[in-house]
Design an enzyme around this catalytic site. Structure first.
Site, PDB file in Angstrom:
ATOM      1  N   GLY A 170      13.972  11.647  27.754  1.00 58.99           N
ATOM      2  CA  GLY A 170      15.370  11.839  27.372  1.00 58.99           C
ATOM      3  C   GLY A 170      15.518  12.436  25.987  1.00 58.99           C
ATOM      4  O   GLY A 170      16.449  12.114  25.245  1.00 58.99           O
ATOM      5  N   LEU A 179      16.496  15.229  24.873  1.00 57.36           N
ATOM      6  CA  LEU A 179      17.629  16.101  24.572  1.00 57.36           C
ATOM      7  C   LEU A 179      18.947  15.328  24.535  1.00 57.36           C
ATOM      8  O   LEU A 179      20.014  15.925  24.415  1.00 57.36           O
ATOM      9  CB  LEU A 179      17.725  17.238  25.604  1.00 57.36           C
ATOM     10  N   GLY A 180      18.866  14.026  24.614  1.00 65.37           N
ATOM     11  CA  GLY A 180      20.068  13.203  24.651  1.00 65.37           C
ATOM     12  C   GLY A 180      20.625  12.905  23.275  1.00 65.37           C
ATOM     13  O   GLY A 180      20.220  13.477  22.259  1.00 65.37           O
ATOM     14  N   TYR A 216      26.663   0.020  33.191  1.00 64.24           N
ATOM     15  CA  TYR A 216      25.868   0.296  32.000  1.00 64.24           C
ATOM     16  C   TYR A 216      25.406  -1.015  31.363  1.00 64.24           C
ATOM     17  O   TYR A 216      24.229  -1.177  31.025  1.00 64.24           O
ATOM     18  CB  TYR A 216      26.714   1.100  31.012  1.00 64.24           C
ATOM     19  N   ASP A 229      11.819  14.412  35.114  1.00 64.21           N
ATOM     20  CA  ASP A 229      12.808  13.480  35.655  1.00 64.21           C
ATOM     21  C   ASP A 229      12.132  12.114  35.635  1.00 64.21           C
ATOM     22  O   ASP A 229      11.100  11.920  36.282  1.00 64.21           O
ATOM     23  CB  ASP A 229      13.186  13.879  37.086  1.00 64.21           C
ATOM     24  N   LYS A 274      21.626  -2.578  30.898  1.00 63.10           N
ATOM     25  CA  LYS A 274      21.060  -2.912  29.594  1.00 63.10           C
ATOM     26  C   LYS A 274      20.554  -4.356  29.546  1.00 63.10           C
ATOM     27  O   LYS A 274      19.485  -4.627  28.994  1.00 63.10           O
ATOM     28  CB  LYS A 274      22.092  -2.664  28.485  1.00 63.10           C
ATOM     29  N   ASP A 315      12.436  16.099  28.993  1.00 61.21           N
ATOM     30  CA  ASP A 315      13.787  15.920  29.534  1.00 61.21           C
ATOM     31  C   ASP A 315      13.871  16.686  30.844  1.00 61.21           C
ATOM     32  O   ASP A 315      12.921  17.374  31.237  1.00 61.21           O
ATOM     33  CB  ASP A 315      14.852  16.390  28.539  1.00 61.21           C
TER      34      ASP A 315
END
Length: 314
Positions: free
Chosen positions: A8, A10-11, A141, A52, A145, A34
């Site tokens: 991830g 590029l997040g 979400y 992925d 978490k 990413d």
């Protein structure tokens, strides 16, 4: 840490984390991944892999070739996006996490993944929220978490994986524009202040949420990963924060630099509901005590830096 894979990358956090880690550990020792090619000029043309995180075979292949000692698992959908597609959120946020943890277990890697204040819920104490407290989130979400925090603890206790993590508040940056989070107003407001001199907030005026400037967030990750494990009574889900703010407070600080700035409201019931289920201000004392967490940016300093950086982009 010597060789680090980032998922991830590029997040929201990953871009700036990649740049800081490369500065600190050397470009050849940090491999961002990413699902698409980077567009940022600072990442183009440099080591990068398409991944992925649901594809375990590809993850193992990348690790076999790169030979890391650490994986930083940043790939995830954010809060508002998760509510739009909860099944996809589960597949990416939990499926990707399990794959990353399995790689860490099988390869003996140090492991980091962020949690969030979204792991709390309406029954969590709102003020001075403790690190260990009631966690009954009402969003996909948040469910992801909480499950992730428990899973990381399990991999540490059961398999001895050196898992570490923090609960991030809203993160504010001028480098990466918002990507589907409930706290994104606190980024958008600065960009709109420069572009248009006004902003319409989807979060109501008196809704306080914890925030951090991105530089502090990136430093927190590195500081925790470099901390002596013998000092850590906890492993995952350290509360970290720098300020508890609402849209009106941000607007008032912006007006010190742009006196004509205007703020109005058009409340989004989905994101407002999520915000109201989260704490107003969390207690980060355990991070301070166990690994010397110390943010450098308050609202005034952050506002000055944000506005200057966005002006320079214009």
């Amino acid at each position: 840490m010597e060789r680090i894979i980032i998922t991830g990358a590029l997040g929201q956090i990953g871009t700036e984390l990649t740049l800081k880690l490369r500065e600190k550990y050397g470009e050849e020792n940090v491999l961002p991944t990413d699902i698409k090619e980077p567009e940022d000029e600072q990442l183009k043309g440099k080591p990068f892999e398409i991944l992925d995180v649901r594809d375990m075979d590809r993850l193992v292949e990348i690790a076999r070739d790169f030979k890391p000692d650490t994986i930083m698992h940043m790939a995830a959908l954010l809060s508002a996006t998760c509510e739009k597609n909860p099944q996809l959120a589960w597949d990416i946020n939990m499926g990707g996490l399990v794959n990353a943890l399995e790689l860490a277990r099988e390869s003996g890697l140090k492991f980091f993944t962020p949690s969030s204040i979204g792991a709390f819920g309406p029954s969590t104490p709102k003020e001075n929220t403790p690190q260990v407290t009631v966690q009954r989130p009402t969003t996909m979400y948040g469910v992801n978490k909480v499950a992730g925090e428990l899973l990381c603890d399990y991999y540490f206790e059961k398999f001895g994986v050196d898992t570490r993590g923090v609960r991030f508040p809203g993160l504010i940056s001028h480098v990466k524009e918002p990507g589907g989070g409930t706290t994104d107003y606190a980024v958008e407001i600065y960009f709109e202040a420069i572009r248009n001199g006004r902003y319409t907030s989807y979060i109501d005026k008196d809704t306080n949420m914890d925030m951090m400037y991105m530089d502090d967030a990136v430093d927190a990750i590195i500081d925790l990963m470099e901390a002596d494990g013998a000092r850590l009574e906890d492993r995952n889900a350290f509360n970290v924060t720098a300020m508890s703010i609402n849209p009106g407070m941000v607007a008032n600080e912006i007006r010190k630099h742009i006196p004509e700035f205007e703020l109005d409201y058009d409340v989004d019931p989905v994101r407002q509901g999520i915000a109201e289920s989260w704490p107003n201000a969390i207690d980060a004392s355990q991070a301070v005590r166990q690994w010397d967490f110390e943010p450098k940016y308050n609202l005034a300093r952050m506002t000055e830096v944000m506005l200057e950086a966005i002006r320079n982009k214009a």
